[in-house]
Structure formats: C-alpha cells, structure tokens
Design a protein around this motif. Structure first.
Motif, PDB file in Angstrom:
ATOM      1  N   PRO A 114       4.140   9.029 -10.343  1.00 17.40           N
ATOM      2  CA  PRO A 114       5.575   8.854 -10.125  1.00 17.40           C
ATOM      3  C   PRO A 114       5.848   8.098  -8.826  1.00 17.40           C
ATOM      4  O   PRO A 114       5.226   8.365  -7.792  1.00 17.40           O
ATOM      5  CB  PRO A 114       6.104  10.292 -10.043  1.00 17.40           C
ATOM      6  CG  PRO A 114       5.027  11.152 -10.624  1.00 17.40           C
ATOM      7  CD  PRO A 114       3.753  10.449 -10.334  1.00 17.40           C
ATOM      8  N   GLN A 115       6.765   7.172  -8.878  1.00 17.35           N
ATOM      9  CA  GLN A 115       7.113   6.409  -7.686  1.00 17.35           C
ATOM     10  C   GLN A 115       7.701   7.315  -6.599  1.00 17.35           C
ATOM     11  O   GLN A 115       7.445   7.128  -5.410  1.00 17.35           O
ATOM     12  CB  GLN A 115       8.107   5.309  -8.040  1.00 17.35           C
ATOM     13  CG  GLN A 115       8.480   4.413  -6.869  1.00 17.35           C
ATOM     14  CD  GLN A 115       9.455   3.327  -7.267  1.00 17.35           C
ATOM     15  OE1 GLN A 115       9.927   3.284  -8.415  1.00 17.35           O
ATOM     16  NE2 GLN A 115       9.780   2.440  -6.343  1.00 17.35           N
ATOM     17  N   GLY A 116       8.464   8.325  -6.996  1.00 14.68           N
ATOM     18  CA  GLY A 116       9.099   9.204  -6.026  1.00 14.68           C
ATOM     19  C   GLY A 116       8.137  10.113  -5.286  1.00 14.68           C
ATOM     20  O   GLY A 116       8.492  10.702  -4.260  1.00 14.68           O
ATOM     21  N   MET A 129       0.846  -1.193   0.000  1.00 15.71           N
ATOM     22  CA  MET A 129       0.000   0.000   0.000  1.00 15.71           C
ATOM     23  C   MET A 129       0.880   1.241   0.000  1.00 15.71           C
ATOM     24  O   MET A 129       1.856   1.323   0.748  1.00 15.71           O
ATOM     25  CB  MET A 129      -0.924   0.007   1.207  1.00 15.71           C
ATOM     26  CG  MET A 129      -1.923   1.149   1.214  1.00 15.71           C
ATOM     27  SD  MET A 129      -2.967   1.135   2.685  1.00 15.71           S
ATOM     28  CE  MET A 129      -3.783  -0.437   2.477  1.00 15.71           C
ATOM     29  N   VAL A 130       0.540   2.209  -0.835  1.00 14.73           N
ATOM     30  CA  VAL A 130       1.294   3.453  -0.923  1.00 14.73           C
ATOM     31  C   VAL A 130       0.313   4.620  -0.883  1.00 14.73           C
ATOM     32  O   VAL A 130      -0.887   4.442  -1.073  1.00 14.73           O
ATOM     33  CB  VAL A 130       2.135   3.524  -2.217  1.00 14.73           C
ATOM     34  CG1 VAL A 130       3.193   2.440  -2.256  1.00 14.73           C
ATOM     35  CG2 VAL A 130       1.232   3.459  -3.455  1.00 14.73           C
ATOM     36  N   MET A 131       0.858   5.830  -0.625  1.00 18.58           N
ATOM     37  CA  MET A 131       0.057   7.043  -0.646  1.00 18.58           C
ATOM     38  C   MET A 131       0.785   8.116  -1.425  1.00 18.58           C
ATOM     39  O   MET A 131       2.004   8.283  -1.290  1.00 18.58           O
ATOM     40  CB  MET A 131      -0.228   7.536   0.774  1.00 18.58           C
ATOM     41  CG  MET A 131      -1.245   6.704   1.515  1.00 18.58           C
ATOM     42  SD  MET A 131      -1.808   7.508   3.031  1.00 18.58           S
ATOM     43  CE  MET A 131      -3.018   6.307   3.601  1.00 18.58           C
ATOM     44  N   ASN A 132       0.043   8.814  -2.256  1.00 20.61           N
ATOM     45  CA  ASN A 132       0.579   9.887  -3.074  1.00 20.61           C
ATOM     46  C   ASN A 132       0.603  11.164  -2.235  1.00 20.61           C
ATOM     47  O   ASN A 132      -0.430  11.594  -1.711  1.00 20.61           O
ATOM     48  CB  ASN A 132      -0.291  10.075  -4.319  1.00 20.61           C
ATOM     49  CG  ASN A 132       0.257  11.127  -5.259  1.00 20.61           C
ATOM     50  OD1 ASN A 132       1.284  11.752  -4.996  1.00 20.61           O
ATOM     51  ND2 ASN A 132      -0.424  11.327  -6.379  1.00 20.61           N
ATOM     52  N   ARG A 180       5.518   4.572   1.204  1.00 24.74           N
ATOM     53  CA  ARG A 180       4.947   3.283   1.566  1.00 24.74           C
ATOM     54  C   ARG A 180       4.309   3.355   2.948  1.00 24.74           C
ATOM     55  O   ARG A 180       4.815   4.025   3.849  1.00 24.74           O
ATOM     56  CB  ARG A 180       6.038   2.222   1.557  1.00 24.74           C
ATOM     57  CG  ARG A 180       5.550   0.821   1.872  1.00 24.74           C
ATOM     58  CD  ARG A 180       6.710  -0.159   1.839  1.00 24.74           C
ATOM     59  NE  ARG A 180       6.285  -1.498   2.212  1.00 24.74           N
ATOM     60  CZ  ARG A 180       7.108  -2.531   2.352  1.00 24.74           C
ATOM     61  NH1 ARG A 180       8.410  -2.351   2.131  1.00 24.74           N
ATOM     62  NH2 ARG A 180       6.646  -3.718   2.697  1.00 24.74           N
ATOM     63  N   THR A 181       3.187   2.704   3.109  1.00 27.23           N
ATOM     64  CA  THR A 181       2.521   2.628   4.405  1.00 27.23           C
ATOM     65  C   THR A 181       2.656   1.209   4.940  1.00 27.23           C
ATOM     66  O   THR A 181       2.515   0.235   4.190  1.00 27.23           O
ATOM     67  CB  THR A 181       1.033   2.990   4.287  1.00 27.23           C
ATOM     68  OG1 THR A 181       0.406   2.119   3.343  1.00 27.23           O
ATOM     69  CG2 THR A 181       0.867   4.419   3.821  1.00 27.23           C
ATOM     70  N   HIS A 182       2.904   1.110   6.227  1.00 28.39           N
ATOM     71  CA  HIS A 182       3.228  -0.189   6.809  1.00 28.39           C
ATOM     72  C   HIS A 182       2.052  -0.766   7.594  1.00 28.39           C
ATOM     73  O   HIS A 182       2.177  -1.146   8.745  1.00 28.39           O
ATOM     74  CB  HIS A 182       4.454  -0.059   7.720  1.00 28.39           C
ATOM     75  CG  HIS A 182       5.679   0.391   7.007  1.00 28.39           C
ATOM     76  ND1 HIS A 182       6.500  -0.458   6.278  1.00 28.39           N
ATOM     77  CD2 HIS A 182       6.219   1.620   6.873  1.00 28.39           C
ATOM     78  CE1 HIS A 182       7.497   0.211   5.749  1.00 28.39           C
ATOM     79  NE2 HIS A 182       7.355   1.480   6.082  1.00 28.39           N
TER      80      HIS A 182
END
Length: 265
Positions: free
Chosen positions: A85-87, A1-4, A91-93
C-alpha cells in the motif's frame, strides 16, 4: 526511494503506482497473494508481529516496488513485482548511492566501539601490547563472535606456563603434588577470579535494526553526551563465557608476542 513502515530498514525503489488496485482488491490467480481473499488479508498476515500490528491502509492505491540489499556485501536486487500500500510507505530523501554507503555505517560504528573497548581494557587493566584485532576477537562472547581457536590456543599456553612455573618454584615436590598445584592454578575458579576484571570490556551486543545502539537522546547536546559517557558498563555474563574469554586473551597475547607476553612479572 521509499520505505515500508511495516518492515524497518528495508529500502524500496518505486517502480509503478497501481491506481487500479487497493488493499481490498482481489489478487489475481497465480500471484503470491492469491491464497488470500484480498491484498489486505495477505499484508495483515505477513506483517503482524507479537508486539505490533500491521499498518495497512485500504483507501490508497498499491505500488509496485523492488528491494535494495540490506547488507553492503550484497549487490543483487529482488525482482520487480512486490506490491504494498502506498499509504504504508514514506519517501526517503537521499539517493541510492547514499543508501548503499549508509549500509557500511553499522560496521564502522561497531568496529570503532570494539577498538575503543579493547584499548581501554589494555590501558586500565595493564594488559600487554596485544594487537587490537586479536584483543577484540578474544574479548567477544562466543554468542557474538566465535573465538574458539584463540580459546584452544590460550588453554594450551596456560597449561605450558603453569607447568613451567610450578616446576621451577617447587623443584623438590613429587609428581602428585605438582599435578595438584597445577590443577588448582588452572581451575575454573582461578580463571573466573581474573576474568571478572575484564568483564566490563567484553563485547556482547548484536546488531539489531529495531534498536539502534549509536544514538543521542532527543534534546541533549551531542558533545556533552559524549564527554559524560561511561567508559564501561556493569554487566553479568555466564561464568563459562568469562573463562573462555580469559583463555582466548592468553591465546591472543601468544600470537602477538609469543610466550613472553603471557608471563606477568
């Protein structure tokens, strides 16, 4: 899971890392970004706000993601295909299940705050034992929670008890005098005078993911902050809103216990 970082509070599930694409790549025809010369131009246009600029890195690959719902009642997710963009992501843990449970936290905190305010208003102002849910609804400004039904009911209750009280108190007055006394007792000024006491306990805040209400200043002890917190705050509201809430409170009292709860000894 990621956040922009350009879209606060929006959880994303990573689907694929596109190492063949960067923010300066040319979007393919037919894609959502095809109207722009590069992905970077699209990101800057859609993520720039009045008070902040879009954060777009050009030296990292793009990633494909799909969105998780931002509200607990929604279960469908957006289709795979969004590219960012990945940068610009972090990441959320925690798992997807924890995230979905977290969506209920703002509602729980909001309800706990509303119940606390309602009970403090009932205790400090000596209000009758009005049901918590009805008192919460009646003390919320129309901009945050429509209490028009309670307001309409309270207006009718006020007219009834005022008419009965004046008729019994002044049995020898003629109709014109009784009408004038009734009008002055139900005037906006009379309502406003009594509504100023309940002003401290009204609910006016809306939920905003950019400004989280339930926080403790960094470096401050949580228990100490809670013990020293104020029970109420001084705020100013439009007169009409105060009058509406006062009438809605009368309606809430009537629904809880009938006309007896609206009669002050």
């Amino acid at each position: 899971m990621v956040m922009n970082c350009n879209q606060y509070g929006r959880a994303l599930i990573l689907h694929n890392i596109r190492k063949d694409l960067t923010a300066r790549s040319i979007p393919p025809p037919g894609s959502r970004e095809a109207m722009h010369a590069t992905y970077e131009d699209y990101f800057v246009e859609h993520w720039t706000r009045k008070n902040r600029e879009a954060y777009v890195l050009t030296d990292c690959p793009l990633i494909e993601v799909h969105s998780l719902p931002r509200h607990a009642i929604r279960t469908r997710t957006a289709p795979v295909g969004s590219i960012i963009p990945q940068g610009a992501c972090r990441r959320t843990h925690f798992s997807e299940g924890v995230y979905r449970a977290f969506l209920f936290l703002p509602r729980l905190c909001r309800h706990a705050t509303d119940v606390y305010r309602a009970r403090e208003a009932r205790f400090q102002l000596g209000l009758p034992p009005i049901a918590d849910d009805l008192l919460i609804e009646s003390t919320a400004l129309p901009t945050t929670n429509a209490n028009w039904n309670l307001e309409t009911l309270g207006d009718s209750v006020l007219k009834l008890i005022t008419t009965v009280h004046i008729t019994n108190k002044c049995p020898h007055r003629h109709e014109g005098q009784l009408s004038q006394l009734r009008q002055s007792s139900m005037s906006n000024r009379a309502l406003l005078t009594r509504a100023t006491e309940i002003e401290r306990f009204l609910t006016s805040e809306g939920q905003n993911i950019h400004v989280w209400r339930y926080t403790v200043p960094e470096g401050e002890d949580v228990l100490s902050h809670m013990l020293n917190s104020y029970h109420a705050v001084q705020r100013s509201f439009p007169r009409r809103s105060l009058q509406d809430c006062m009438e809605a409170t009368l309606g809430a009292a009537f629904l809880t216990g009938g006309i007896e709860l609206n009669i002050v000894p």
